[in-house]
Design a protein around this motif. Sequence first.
Motif, PDB file in Angstrom:
ATOM      1  N   CYS A  75       0.823  -1.060  -0.144  1.00  0.00           N
ATOM      2  CA  CYS A  75       0.008  -0.179  -0.004  1.00  0.00           C
ATOM      3  C   CYS A  75       0.897   1.462  -0.074  1.00  0.00           C
ATOM      4  O   CYS A  75       1.474   1.479   0.604  1.00  0.00           O
ATOM      5  CB  CYS A  75      -0.861   0.086   1.061  1.00  0.00           C
ATOM      6  N   CYS A 104       0.187   3.989   0.842  1.00  0.00           N
ATOM      7  CA  CYS A 104      -0.054   4.937   1.902  1.00  0.00           C
ATOM      8  C   CYS A 104       0.441   4.277   3.523  1.00  0.00           C
ATOM      9  O   CYS A 104       1.158   4.967   3.888  1.00  0.00           O
ATOM     10  CB  CYS A 104      -1.856   5.044   1.944  1.00  0.00           C
ATOM     11  N   CYS A 105       0.094   3.072   3.619  1.00  0.00           N
ATOM     12  CA  CYS A 105       0.557   2.542   4.910  1.00  0.00           C
ATOM     13  C   CYS A 105       1.580   1.413   4.705  1.00  0.00           C
ATOM     14  O   CYS A 105       2.100   0.881   5.882  1.00  0.00           O
ATOM     15  CB  CYS A 105      -0.628   1.951   5.647  1.00  0.00           C
ATOM     16  N   CYS A 110      -4.513   0.023  -0.190  1.00  0.00           N
ATOM     17  CA  CYS A 110      -5.014  -1.251   0.507  1.00  0.00           C
ATOM     18  C   CYS A 110      -6.484  -1.086   0.877  1.00  0.00           C
ATOM     19  O   CYS A 110      -6.892   0.276   1.096  1.00  0.00           O
ATOM     20  CB  CYS A 110      -4.185  -1.643   1.735  1.00  0.00           C
ATOM     21  N   CYS A 155      -7.125   1.046   3.963  1.00  0.00           N
ATOM     22  CA  CYS A 155      -6.905   2.704   3.853  1.00  0.00           C
ATOM     23  C   CYS A 155      -7.960   3.144   3.040  1.00  0.00           C
ATOM     24  O   CYS A 155      -8.591   3.971   3.227  1.00  0.00           O
ATOM     25  CB  CYS A 155      -5.588   2.739   3.147  1.00  0.00           C
ATOM     26  N   ARG A 214      -9.683   3.190   7.564  1.00  0.00           N
ATOM     27  CA  ARG A 214      -8.458   3.937   7.989  1.00  0.00           C
ATOM     28  C   ARG A 214      -8.819   5.387   8.483  1.00  0.00           C
ATOM     29  O   ARG A 214      -8.598   5.776   9.527  1.00  0.00           O
ATOM     30  CB  ARG A 214      -7.210   3.769   7.386  1.00  0.00           C
TER      31      ARG A 214
HETATM   32 ZN   LIG Z   1      -3.029   1.169   3.523  1.00  0.00          ZN
END
Ligand SMILES: [Zn+2]
Length: 232
Positions: A20, A22-23, A35, A38, A42
Amino acid sequence: MMNIKKLIKPFLDLVFPATCICCGASTEASGKSICNWCRHDRFEKAELVTKEILPAGVHFQFSLWMFDKGGYLQKLLHDLKYNFMMGVGEELGNLAGIEFLKSAEEEILKNLKVQRVLIVPVPLHRKKERERGYNQARAIAAGFSRSTGWDLLEKGVISRVKRTKTQTGLSLTDRSENLNGAFQINRKAHFHGAYVIIIDDVYTTGATSFELAGALLADGVTGAAIVTVAKA
Ligand SMILES: [Zn+2]
């Protein structure tokens, strides 16, 4: 014929594992760069605003998520601005469109159905766009257009003619003064009778989108709305 993509995929996964953006969690098999956690759970969802804090002619403001200072979303939006992540921007815009259609009041959607809606990304100054390589708002707008089916405004119709100072630390009044005359509409007839949805990455005081909405309203659009990925 050999499928090159299939052939080099194991090597690509080694160098760029499916995680991901993002995370960092694994996104194996989902084919997405963000993901599922997210995408759906999230971040805090933002509420649609239709109230008096918006200037006349601006009917609603919608953001996908609330901004998380110092968190994953802040980092993602920073990367989006500076790291040429066209695909990720489109994915976020697409998601914003899906959520908007799901959560907007019936009355808003009914009104949009009878309008000629144009999706308008907030333009960057030419020099800034050259430095960054692309305009993140346009990538988001492209995704939003894909999931809603509304037309995306082509490039070059509006320009940002004033290279504004950073807005951080300025009050709303100072921000609007800073932005006064920032946008120039190059092909005027384009907007007559259209309803515009202005797209940006983050909504803070709204000064930038208000200035753009004002210019478009003066030019004959029937109404304006603002959609962003995050809201501060
Ligand atoms: Zn994520």
